[in-house]
Write a protein that holds these residues in place. Sequence first.
Motif, PDB file in Angstrom:
ATOM      1  N   VAL A  87      -4.204 -40.745 -23.877  1.00  0.00           N
ATOM      2  CA  VAL A  87      -5.260 -40.603 -22.879  1.00  0.00           C
ATOM      3  C   VAL A  87      -5.721 -41.991 -22.466  1.00  0.00           C
ATOM      4  N   VAL A  88      -5.622 -42.297 -21.190  1.00  0.00           N
ATOM      5  CA  VAL A  88      -6.172 -43.554 -20.681  1.00  0.00           C
ATOM      6  C   VAL A  88      -7.522 -43.217 -20.072  1.00  0.00           C
ATOM      7  N   LEU A  89      -8.576 -43.830 -20.596  1.00  0.00           N
ATOM      8  CA  LEU A  89      -9.912 -43.609 -20.055  1.00  0.00           C
ATOM      9  C   LEU A  89     -10.263 -44.848 -19.241  1.00  0.00           C
ATOM     10  N   SER A  90     -10.026 -44.774 -17.955  1.00  0.00           N
ATOM     11  CA  SER A  90     -10.213 -45.961 -17.137  1.00  0.00           C
ATOM     12  C   SER A  90     -10.405 -45.573 -15.677  1.00  0.00           C
ATOM     13  N   ASP A  91     -11.079 -46.459 -14.929  1.00  0.00           N
ATOM     14  CA  ASP A  91     -11.244 -46.206 -13.502  1.00  0.00           C
ATOM     15  C   ASP A  91     -10.047 -46.728 -12.715  1.00  0.00           C
ATOM     16  N   GLY A  92      -9.087 -47.298 -13.397  1.00  0.00           N
ATOM     17  CA  GLY A  92      -7.881 -47.768 -12.727  1.00  0.00           C
ATOM     18  C   GLY A  92      -8.105 -48.965 -11.835  1.00  0.00           C
ATOM     19  N   TRP A  93      -9.198 -49.666 -12.074  1.00  0.00           N
ATOM     20  CA  TRP A  93      -9.514 -50.836 -11.267  1.00  0.00           C
ATOM     21  C   TRP A  93      -8.727 -52.008 -11.840  1.00  0.00           C
ATOM     22  N   GLU A  94      -7.766 -52.496 -11.095  1.00  0.00           N
ATOM     23  CA  GLU A  94      -6.893 -53.547 -11.608  1.00  0.00           C
ATOM     24  C   GLU A  94      -7.095 -54.828 -10.821  1.00  0.00           C
ATOM     25  N   THR A  95      -7.456 -55.902 -11.523  1.00  0.00           N
ATOM     26  CA  THR A  95      -7.589 -57.185 -10.836  1.00  0.00           C
ATOM     27  C   THR A  95      -6.295 -57.985 -10.939  1.00  0.00           C
ATOM     28  N   GLY A  96      -5.423 -57.517 -11.845  1.00  0.00           N
ATOM     29  CA  GLY A  96      -4.153 -58.226 -11.993  1.00  0.00           C
ATOM     30  C   GLY A  96      -3.097 -57.661 -11.056  1.00  0.00           C
ATOM     31  N   ASP A  97      -1.864 -57.706 -11.528  1.00  0.00           N
ATOM     32  CA  ASP A  97      -0.728 -57.307 -10.722  1.00  0.00           C
ATOM     33  C   ASP A  97      -0.557 -55.785 -10.771  1.00  0.00           C
ATOM     34  N   VAL A  98      -0.644 -55.141  -9.607  1.00  0.00           N
ATOM     35  CA  VAL A  98      -0.549 -53.677  -9.567  1.00  0.00           C
ATOM     36  C   VAL A  98       0.862 -53.197  -9.925  1.00  0.00           C
ATOM     37  N   ASP A  99       1.864 -53.977  -9.539  1.00  0.00           N
ATOM     38  CA  ASP A  99       3.239 -53.601  -9.878  1.00  0.00           C
ATOM     39  C   ASP A  99       3.448 -53.585 -11.387  1.00  0.00           C
ATOM     40  N   GLU A 100       2.837 -54.566 -12.050  1.00  0.00           N
ATOM     41  CA  GLU A 100       2.935 -54.634 -13.496  1.00  0.00           C
ATOM     42  C   GLU A 100       2.322 -53.368 -14.115  1.00  0.00           C
ATOM     43  N   LEU A 101       1.161 -52.958 -13.562  1.00  0.00           N
ATOM     44  CA  LEU A 101       0.503 -51.752 -14.055  1.00  0.00           C
ATOM     45  C   LEU A 101       1.416 -50.547 -13.865  1.00  0.00           C
ATOM     46  N   ARG A 102       2.051 -50.452 -12.709  1.00  0.00           N
ATOM     47  CA  ARG A 102       2.937 -49.323 -12.425  1.00  0.00           C
ATOM     48  C   ARG A 102       4.080 -49.283 -13.443  1.00  0.00           C
ATOM     49  N   THR A 103       4.698 -50.442 -13.674  1.00  0.00           N
ATOM     50  CA  THR A 103       5.804 -50.518 -14.626  1.00  0.00           C
ATOM     51  C   THR A 103       5.361 -50.076 -16.015  1.00  0.00           C
ATOM     52  N   GLN A 104       4.195 -50.564 -16.441  1.00  0.00           N
ATOM     53  CA  GLN A 104       3.761 -50.281 -17.812  1.00  0.00           C
ATOM     54  C   GLN A 104       3.337 -48.825 -17.975  1.00  0.00           C
ATOM     55  N   VAL A 105       2.698 -48.259 -16.940  1.00  0.00           N
ATOM     56  CA  VAL A 105       2.301 -46.855 -17.055  1.00  0.00           C
ATOM     57  C   VAL A 105       3.546 -45.975 -17.087  1.00  0.00           C
ATOM     58  N   ARG A 106       4.561 -46.353 -16.317  1.00  0.00           N
ATOM     59  CA  ARG A 106       5.805 -45.593 -16.338  1.00  0.00           C
ATOM     60  C   ARG A 106       6.420 -45.630 -17.738  1.00  0.00           C
ATOM     61  N   ARG A 107       6.363 -46.827 -18.325  1.00  0.00           N
ATOM     62  CA  ARG A 107       6.903 -46.984 -19.667  1.00  0.00           C
ATOM     63  C   ARG A 107       6.120 -46.125 -20.668  1.00  0.00           C
TER      64      ARG A 107
END
Lengths: 320, 406
Positions: free
Chosen positions: B297-317
């Motif tokens: 469970v990820v409890l987050s507002d999904g507000w990303e100040t870093g690299d969004v592509d990196e977030l996509r890759t890691q969530v997929r993983r």
Amino acid sequence: MNEVGTSRGRPPGEATTFPGGRLPDGVSDPPSLAERLREVGYLADDGLATAAFLALALRRPLLLEGDAGVGKTATASALAQVLDAPLLRLQCYEGIDASQALYDWNFPAQILHLRAAEAAGRRADEDALEAELYDRRFLVARPLLQALETDPVVLLIDEVDRADDEFEALLLEILSEFTVTVPELGTIHATTPPVVVLTSNRTREVHDALKRRCYYHWLDHPSYAREVEIVRTHLPGVGERLAREVVAAVQTLRDQDLLKPPGVAETLDWTAALVALGADHLDADRASATLGSVLKFREDQERARAIDVSSLVARAVADG
Amino acid sequence: MADPVPLSLSPVAIGFGRALRAAGVDADPSRVQAFVAALGTLRVDRVRDVYWAGRVTLCAGPDDLERYDRVFDAFFAGVAVTGRPSTRRRVQVGADALAAPGVGDAPPEDAPTVTAITRYASAREALRHRDVADLTDAEQAELRRLLAHFAMPGEVRRSRRRQPARRGAVDRRRTVRQVLAAGGEAGRLRHSGPRPRPRRVLLLVDVSGSMAGYADALLRFAHAAVRGREAPTEVFTLGTRLTRVTQPLAHRDADTAMRAVSAAIPDWSGGTRLGATLHEFLDRWGQRGLARGAVAVVLSDGWETGDVDELRTQVRRLGRLTHRLVWANPRAGRPGFAPTAGGMAAALPYCDHFQAGHSLASLERLAAVVAGAATEPDPASSRRERATGHTVVAATAVLEGGVRDA
């Protein structure tokens, strides 16, 4: 070496005895153990040699942690070779319990015995018959019990982090007392505590109480020079150039932020694969064709290819 | 080489142990004793021997090694060691509430009359749906009290252990034991089946600045989940850094646990580098097995100040490793919310469930989702469908008319 504390030194030739266990012949300190490990093809650094020496001398379990493929399990089998002792391996998994790790009764044999006694017309002496049923010969010893009854022996408890807490509690009891109690039989003692090596991949934190019983060593990836030596030791047919180039390439790959950085095992696999293809040095085509033996994730392979294997190899060659 | 090691080892070892403890290594007396025993066994004539003897006996994990090296250098070079690294900031969680513990603990006055109970119950009911970030202090305290009663049962999976069952494989052990007890007379066959066990639950709580209003309540929710012991539960906080807080959360008392957690989190209310911290989590813990087969469970507002592509890759993983991936977003409870903000939109295709996490009711629902009860009308259908993007587009289209999340 700086010789200090002469009062602590022992005259040469005097047998070394330690409270815990017996040391193999010719092993009196960590460097001599490292030397013996080298003879059986395992190259241990100072830290591991010290940890293993203490585990042998004081007979405390040794907990090894580190990335996959750095040689945790190999340590146990090398120690077994040095001690000239059998290696008993207990692979842990979720749900492992006492009947798989400690002992179980051989039920069919018990029934057979009962039937045989009946056929022989021995029905009267019930108590004696029941006592016979729980005789030692019907007990099936699993690795933990076998280890207590064998001397010398190296017991490898592999991937202890995969077992659950209850099993850790069971281990704790056995590793502190080195005894097992079978209700029907009584208590079984180890004459000399076995040499125990536990490995963990840290998928879960091992309980503090268990850690406290153990010596702890974190195994790192080997240095460049040591890894070249490991390759040359394990694969004697490999040329110096190939070994250096492969190791340099692997060490570069480890810095690449991969999903699964290659371990020593992968280095050996890769070298063996290249040797099988008749290579005497690393070139881009062969490296690319055999990448599957080092990198086991599609993403990692893509990343390595994106790096451009030929430049990787060029760099590796320059480094080597 | 440095100075010779003194012959009388114990005082030195004890002093060294004390310095280590000050630096945060758990070198308790039994470990120091092991250290002394090791020094006595080795012929200590080099500083390196002392170093390894200490490292093998006094350390218990990779986190200890860096501290050990630091203290060792300082101690044996005769330099005084100053406790913990000074970079560690201590942050109080909900400091004012903690200063006066038990604000919400007072039971309804006197004997519970019917009206008192009704009032209490309806207040509670109202509280259930309120946004946590909008509550008054007294309501916060009440919420904390309610959260404390929450346990998070994990979804059931089959395990290797077996238990007696009416049908299934023949249980040799029990059958034969029964035959033995009957003196060899063959009896009824016994059977056994796999014992169900709850899946591991993995909570990843965002504690960055944008989550400031929710982090306290969510961590208390996590505390209840860890304490409830319904399923093995692991909790990490995400922000600019990754922190494992399962241990600090294990304390029985919620306030004590929260204090321990706030001491453990160095990046409280900082920026958000979700992708990078998830990456670190997956490298250090997730892929090794902690995320494997778990309900995450990820409890987050999904507000990303870093690299969004990196977030996509890691969530997929993360999605591939876990059995199910649930994303609970406190902002999703706001009217007109649409998951179109960069980070959230990137992560959504790989989540099996997406839901609000802003109120007690939504957290209750989250617990039900984790327990596997969630096959309800949720924008989430199967993960595969979402990966193609169809459902996300549909869900966004439905919500399109409303106010976008700022």
